[in-house]
Scaffold this motif. Sequence first.
Motif, mmCIF file in Angstrom:
data_model
loop_
_atom_site.group_PDB
_atom_site.id
_atom_site.type_symbol
_atom_site.label_atom_id
_atom_site.label_comp_id
_atom_site.label_asym_id
_atom_site.label_seq_id
_atom_site.Cartn_x
_atom_site.Cartn_y
_atom_site.Cartn_z
ATOM 1 N N HIS A 113 0.845 -1.200 0.000
ATOM 2 C CA HIS A 113 0.000 0.000 0.000
ATOM 3 C C HIS A 113 0.880 1.249 0.000
ATOM 4 C CE1 HIS A 113 -3.765 -2.156 0.777
ATOM 5 N NE2 HIS A 113 -3.057 -2.910 1.604
ATOM 6 N N SER A 114 0.533 2.188 -0.838
ATOM 7 C CA SER A 114 1.270 3.442 -0.886
ATOM 8 C C SER A 114 0.913 4.315 0.303
ATOM 9 C CB SER A 114 0.968 4.183 -2.190
ATOM 10 O OG SER A 114 1.543 5.476 -2.172
ATOM 11 N N ASP B 222 1.871 7.427 0.139
ATOM 12 C CA ASP B 222 1.830 8.730 -0.523
ATOM 13 C C ASP B 222 0.625 8.775 -1.460
ATOM 14 O OD1 ASP B 222 4.304 9.413 0.649
ATOM 15 O OD2 ASP B 222 5.376 8.330 -0.945
ATOM 16 N N LEU B 223 0.242 9.931 -1.869
ATOM 17 C CA LEU B 223 -0.911 10.068 -2.749
ATOM 18 C C LEU B 223 -0.640 9.523 -4.138
ATOM 19 C CD1 LEU B 223 -2.199 13.642 -1.797
ATOM 20 C CD2 LEU B 223 -3.136 11.431 -1.122
ATOM 21 N N GLY B 224 0.604 9.591 -4.601
ATOM 22 C CA GLY B 224 0.892 9.212 -5.982
ATOM 23 C C GLY B 224 1.565 7.868 -6.138
ATOM 24 N N ASP C 12 2.075 3.488 -5.822
ATOM 25 C CA ASP C 12 1.398 2.313 -6.356
ATOM 26 C C ASP C 12 0.820 1.475 -5.216
ATOM 27 O OD1 ASP C 12 2.113 2.739 -9.125
ATOM 28 O OD2 ASP C 12 4.150 2.142 -8.568
ATOM 29 N N THR C 13 -0.269 0.774 -5.515
ATOM 30 C CA THR C 13 -0.850 -0.200 -4.585
ATOM 31 C C THR C 13 -0.962 -1.529 -5.304
ATOM 32 O OG1 THR C 13 -2.090 1.442 -3.296
ATOM 33 C CG2 THR C 13 -2.873 -0.837 -3.240
ATOM 34 N N TYR D 205 5.937 3.265 1.500
ATOM 35 C CA TYR D 205 4.973 2.180 1.384
ATOM 36 C C TYR D 205 4.809 1.448 2.717
ATOM 37 C CZ TYR D 205 5.239 2.793 -3.659
ATOM 38 O OH TYR D 205 5.171 3.317 -4.925
#
Length: 443
Positions: free
Chosen positions: A28-29, A31-33, A35-36, A60
């Motif tokens: 899970h990221s 940060d807003l930008g 990858d998940t 992450y």
Amino acid sequence: MSTTALAVRLFLSSAGESNDAVIVGDIHSADLGGDTLRGILIPCGTAPQPASYPVAPGRYVVSATLPSGMVLTEDAVAEAGRETAVDFVMTDSPYESHSWQYLMGNIEPESVYRSSATIPLAESVSSRSMVAPAAGPDGALPETPFADPSPHATWIGDAPPESWSFASMLALDQDDGALERFVAEGRPLTLTGPDVAGGLVTPLYRFGPGGPVGTPGSPSGRRQFLVVEAAGAVRLVTLPLPWGPHEVEVLVNLRQSPTGSAVAVTVRDPVRGAGLAYMAQGALDTAARLFTDVEAMLFSKSANPLAAAAGAYVLIGTDHSATETYWDPWLDRLATEFPWLADGAILRSVRLLRRVAAAGRPGAGTPVFDRDLAREQARAGLIEAVDRGIPYYMLGLAWLVEGLSAFPDDPVCALRLDQVRRLSWLADMREPFLILDLRQRST
């Protein structure tokens, strides 16, 4: 240009054996930008090679879902152009020989077994202990556990087909002498000495394709069982053998505690072993990540119908469509080509009933098959499944109840439903394979 990635793995205690396994997790990221990534596969073992997952640079949270339901998490910062290691550590198994059992959630951490001050005693007979004390006439529980809970394990390598029947299994719980007769018919072998690891508190019994490890030439038939007795408690354990080249372990947990398992069966299959544990917990979507090739398990030269049945339980449990799928013919093969496998008949019948139910829902459109014929085929299959004998899988017993309950006015189904329900009251619902609690007495 170098790839930005997270290299994920989980370390187990070294025990002079590989302990290789695969479990499921997520990235899970933070940060807003970022990858998940969901449903990643995490290699486990004494020295596992990490699985690399490309991600965008950033922060992450990596999670690992253990078969017990526990979730481990690690924070990581993925740096541009680098592979960042994310290592989970589970090296606090009470015995190195039990690292696999610890990963599967069948045994507690080392501190529970090594320090008497931290041992959580069970407070009821429903706790996960082979020797949880029975309440007295006044309902009170004894203050101390049994003085000598030493287990006695008997392997039945060639149980005759008539002993697999529901009637025979129910008789084991109702007649004290029935168990001895059952064992006598199956050429019993008492397991002791080098075949048992973990001492008297958590003995671990190992079985290969030909029977108990370290006991060459043991006679083995179509179905094998293990009878475990301790302090008046008796469990009859279904052994899923043979499972290709992989060993099967049976853990007997005599430590009274609210976690772990009284008796647990695991398959040392590095690819699908954890999937069986996920399946037992009801996490079929998670298990599906590890049962991705049911066709190969069923159609390969070294066909493994028990593994294929497990994969089929996962497929049916996660697919509720009314239309025929590419794997529906596999269920026909499981049901027809392995007449000793009750699970095959269960799987095909439940699949037919669920397709009938899905086709009857509003908005499902015109059925693409004869629903009445499908119901009749399902009914016949369920009757045949019961007549074949008890299933290997606990989920099979539960689905038999579900399927037979769809025919409440049918006396033939009602008779078999009564047997299945009564046997289900003796089964440990928390285990992937069928384990029966035959009797538990106070000593």
